[in-house]
Scaffold this active site. Structure first.
Site, PDB file in Angstrom:
ATOM      1  N   LYS A 137      25.636  -6.679  17.559  1.00  0.00           N
ATOM      2  CA  LYS A 137      24.418  -7.436  17.848  1.00  0.00           C
ATOM      3  C   LYS A 137      23.477  -6.708  18.818  1.00  0.00           C
ATOM      4  O   LYS A 137      22.267  -6.962  18.835  1.00  0.00           O
ATOM      5  CB  LYS A 137      24.778  -8.802  18.422  1.00  0.00           C
ATOM      6  CG  LYS A 137      25.343  -9.783  17.408  1.00  0.00           C
ATOM      7  CD  LYS A 137      24.254 -10.318  16.498  1.00  0.00           C
ATOM      8  CE  LYS A 137      24.759 -11.452  15.636  1.00  0.00           C
ATOM      9  NZ  LYS A 137      23.697 -12.000  14.770  1.00  0.00           N
ATOM     10  N   SER A 161      32.780  -5.874  12.987  1.00  0.00           N
ATOM     11  CA  SER A 161      31.500  -6.221  13.603  1.00  0.00           C
ATOM     12  C   SER A 161      31.601  -6.644  15.060  1.00  0.00           C
ATOM     13  O   SER A 161      30.602  -6.616  15.780  1.00  0.00           O
ATOM     14  CB  SER A 161      30.817  -7.323  12.800  1.00  0.00           C
ATOM     15  OG  SER A 161      31.657  -8.468  12.717  1.00  0.00           O
TER      16      SER A 161
END
Length: 516
Positions: A66, A318
């Site tokens: 992110k 991720s």
């Protein structure tokens, strides 16, 4: 709408990949982010008969991809916007990415988080320089407050996925992937709001359309799959919360425009398969992924089922911002996800030596669990966990039990059995009652269980109750309510009015065997 967002909207669909390629190449994310490793997975590669790599976004300073999108979005702001500051709503990785990005650029960042957010995540945002505002009991309430602050105080709202600058920032992962391993047959990408897969898919398809880009979603939160089937973004009625990093009800408009052109297919997986992928990542790399972080690898494994061709495949890890206590749940479920454990309800004679004879029948097979309580009558139902090598051995065990007259049922796919019944004590009520059984989910925080019981009130008699803290953001309860004949509709209306997720599971096989 920003000038960049308008430019993305104005770009013809067939040209989107090339337009994003330029944005990705110009994205200055490495002022905050780092190039992460692409690690081989030798153990899993041997098991699946192909060559596998894992893109390690857990190595970022905030342990999540992110950071890339947040930084690229914030650095693109005007001087006036930077001076006014930014605001974001998040209970997880986006919050940390925005906080660190703003700190690197000397910009004030206000992060609105639900009041139910675990303290460990709140502290992480503060460590990265973010000002935390706790507001509401859910993300939706927090997001509305962030929009209010943006309008009231002039902050710029930094979206988690539905923004071209965010998409371009995430797309730098695709750039690194092709630089690190040019020969790939497919890349597996986790999907939440779609920012990550849009960026990665646009970059890869612009340079090498022969590489498949495959999105992976939980079965109970498949918003991209639903949108592709409908031809436009749609709202899911509800989403599963286990992989909370991808628990998104609606795919972003900008990511969907790219996905329609650049994503080849979508694979969905169960929570148990995600748990198994967490274990696989640990065994090959010693990294501990969060559930959403292991999602792509779970999809890769599902994709490889039944395939024997040699392929070169990559999956994106991720994130790794996992609550340590939730690993208990992951550990318990990973063997089921691999098909290496089965749970059965077996009826045995209620007499001395029955358990011994049952174990003798199974031979050297490992029993992982055995739950039993003395009952009246000539027979008893037992809850048994068995270590198996796969579906073929489970079928052989079933045939063996049938051959020797043991009535049984496979509960390996029964969520009520796996989540609650195997941990419960007690037995059946002393007399027949009209009982309704429910799964209830509520935000987890100190006092949450008491708050839930207070909301339930005293109108309905609780006849069964099981709660277990899994260290997750949401608490899960199995609850039985005594419902007098003729009041079933009243009970349904009462529960529907509660601000909780409540689902009836009275037909669960494990309930029928052990508790009804």
């Amino acid at each position: 709408m920003s000038a960049l967002a308008q430019a993305a909207v104005d770009t013809p669909p067939q040209d989107l990949a090339q337009w994003y390629l330029r944005q990705i190449l110009l994205a200055p994310v490495y002022q905050a982010a780092k190039v992460t490793d692409l690690d081989p997975l030798p153990k899993l590669s041997q098991r699946l008969g192909c060559e596998l790599w894992l893109k390690r976004e857990d190595q970022q300073p905030v342990h999540s991809f992110k950071l890339r999108g947040a930084f690229n979005c914030i650095q693109s702001l005007s001087d006036a916007q930077r001076q006014a500051g930014v605001v974001a709503a998040s209970a997880g990785n986006h919050a940390q990415g925005v906080a660190l990005s703003a700190a690197r650029l000397g910009i004030r960042a206000v992060i609105v988080m639900p009041a139910t957010t675990p303290e460990i995540k709140v502290d992480a945002v503060r460590r990265h320089g973010g000002e935390v505002v706790l507001h509401g009991d859910s993300f939706d309430v927090a997001y509305q407050h962030a929009k209010f602050l943006a309008a009231d105080e002039g902050f710029t709202l930094i979206p988690p996925f539905d923004d071209p600058a965010v998409i371009a920032g995430q797309g730098t992962i695709g750039q690194e992937l092709l630089q690190q391993q040019r020969q790939l047959d497919a890349v597996f990408v986790p999907v939440g709001g779609g920012g990550l897969i849009a960026g990665v898919a646009a970059y890869i398809k612009a340079l090498d359309p022969s590489i498949e880009v495959i999105g992976v979603e939980p079965e109970d939160a498949a918003c991209l799959k639903a949108a592709l089937e409908a031809g436009h973004p749609v709202d899911l009625e509800k989403v599963g919360l286990f992989a909370d990093g991808v628990a998104v009800k609606r795919i972003g408009e900008a990511p969907f425009a790219v996905a329609q052109q650049c994503v080849d297919r979508v694979v969905t997986v169960t929570s148990d398969e995600i748990c198994a992928a967490v274990k696989d990542i640990f065994e090959d790399t010693r990294a501990i992924a969060e559930p959403a972080g292991a999602l792509a690898l779970a999809g890769l494994k599902r994709y490889r089922q039944g395939r024997e061709d040699s392929q070169k495949l990559a999956a994106i890890l991720s994130g790794a911002n996992v609550n340590f206590h939730s690993l208990r749940y992951v550990s318990e479920r990973c063997e089921l996800g691999e098909g290496r454990e089965a749970v059965l309800a077996v009826t045995i004679p209620e007499q001395k030596g029955s358990f011994l004879r049952f174990c003798q029948l199974l031979g050297q097979r490992a029993i992982t669990e055995f739950n039993y309580r003395l009952a009246d009558g000539d027979s008893a139902n037992i809850f048994v966990g068995l270590r198996v090598s796969g579906a073929q051995e489970l079928a052989a065990i079933s045939s063996l039990l049938n051959e020797h007259g043991y009535a049984h049922q496979d509960l390996s796919q029964d969520e009520t059995a796996k989540l609650h019944v195997r941990y419960m004590v007690g037995g059946k009520p002393p007399k027949a009652i009209n009982e309704k059984l429910y799964h209830v989910t509520f935000p987890e925080h100190p006092g949450a269980l008491l708050q839930f019981l207070t909301r339930l009130g005293q109108r309905w008699n609780i006849s069964l109750f099981h709660y277990r803290n899994h260290g997750a953001a949401y608490g899960r309860v199995l609850m039985g309510l005594e419902c007098p004949q003729g009041l079933e509709h009243d009970l349904s209306q009462f529960l529907a009015a509660l601000p909780l997720e409540c689902r009836e599971v009275t037909t669960s096989p494990s309930y029928q065997y052990f508790l009804k």
